[in-house]
Write an enzyme that holds these catalytic residues in place. Structure first.
Site, mmCIF file in Angstrom:
data_model
loop_
_atom_site.group_PDB
_atom_site.id
_atom_site.type_symbol
_atom_site.label_atom_id
_atom_site.label_comp_id
_atom_site.label_asym_id
_atom_site.label_seq_id
_atom_site.Cartn_x
_atom_site.Cartn_y
_atom_site.Cartn_z
ATOM 1 N NE ARG A 1 7.225 -8.697 0.199
ATOM 2 C CZ ARG A 1 6.746 -9.009 -0.991
ATOM 3 N NH1 ARG A 1 6.010 -8.145 -1.636
ATOM 4 N NH2 ARG A 1 7.006 -10.189 -1.525
ATOM 5 C CD GLU B 1 -3.166 0.981 2.001
ATOM 6 O OE1 GLU B 1 -3.849 1.982 2.256
ATOM 7 O OE2 GLU B 1 -3.437 -0.157 2.415
#
Length: 293
Positions: A132, A95
């Site tokens: 991540r 995102e």
């Protein structure tokens, strides 16, 4: 003669998948065999945000910096999406990259296309974001909790999937037992994971919040907090002697004419200490005990 540069393909069968109006997440036409490792360039407007996104806070400065980088170099690492239907995709992870790409004015973004049902998607989104993204400790803890509850994982399975020791996972999950004020302090960076682990050992919410204020106001180190909580727990253990025990110790002290002390911890284990001044007192005490056995 110059040889024309050959365009890199999207992957076996991927063109057909992207263009098919019949394609849906449950369709047998979308198999891992067709899209594994494939990268496609998708219009950003066709990508829905991830309803399972575990991250709630995004640093605007960091997003701006990433956006400037994308303007110059493009998106280096593709985001991951799942195909929902014809020209319709849903974000699984990435995102920050998606938001920064929008800020940079990009109209398309490179994507990995995967197939997943809701439960699989949630699991992938949580695990990929844990690895991540720079999640804070509370976001990691919430992600772990959701994996346990919504993906029906055991703590051992969770530990294996995220590549962490079971004790590490347990320590994160314990943070969710802390009062909301402390969780917010962790989330906002006022205290560290080490501070929080020390606070977990205090069972009284009021005392936890008082110590939280001291940590922030006095900039206490983790070691200082550990020492404080250890001292509080020791004091608590010393104060767990029932009044009836104390009265009996006083009676025994008067009868023996010797100092008598009783100690007991919260688990019920304890000791009775009788002090003597000299050899004669010891002999007298030994004689009294022998006669009453």
């Amino acid at each position: 003669m110059t040889t024309p540069t050959k365009k890199r393909g999207l992957g076996r069968g991927l063109d057909a998948i992207l263009q098919s109006p019949e394609t849906d997440i449950t369709s047998a036409d979308i198999s891992g065999n067709y899209v594994a490792g494939a990268i496609a360039q998708i219009e950003i407007d066709k990508i829905e945000t991830n309803p399972f996104q575990p991250r709630t806070d995004f640093d605007e400065t960091a997003l701006t910096e990433l956006s400037e980088s994308i303007k110059k170099q493009g998106v280096i690492q593709p985001v991951t999406v799942r195909k929902m239907g014809y020209d319709k995709y849903q974000l699984i992870s990435g995102e920050r990259r998606l938001r920064a790409s929008k800020m940079a004015g990009m109209t398309t973004i490179p994507v990995f296309i995967r197939v997943a049902n809701d439960e699989q998607m949630l699991e992938m989104a949580l695990i990929e974001n844990i690895h991540r993204e720079n999640l804070n400790a509370i976001e990691v803890a919430i992600s772990y909790q959701r994996l346990l509850e919504e993906c029906k994982l055991t703590q051992d399975q969770l530990s294996e999937k995220v590549g962490k020791d079971r004790s590490t996972v347990s320590n994160f999950l314990r943070l969710l037992k802390l009062p909301a004020e402390i969780q917010i302090a962790i989330r906002d960076g006022y205290i560290t994971m080490g501070h929080a682990r020390a606070l977990v050992n205090i069972n009284d919410k009021t005392k936890q919040l008082i110590l939280l204020k001291h940590i922030i106001d006095e900039d206490l180190s983790v070691r200082q907090v550990e020492m404080l909580t250890s001292a509080k727990n020791t004091k608590k253990q010393k104060n767990t002697v029932p009044e009836s025990f104390k009265k009996q110790a006083e009676t025994l002290s008067k009868n023996l004419n010797m100092s008598v002390k009783v100690n007991r911890n919260s688990q019920g284990k304890g000791s009775l200490t009788i002090s003597f001044k000299n050899d004669d007192e010891f002999a007298r005490l030994f004689d009294i005990i022998n006669k009453n056995i």
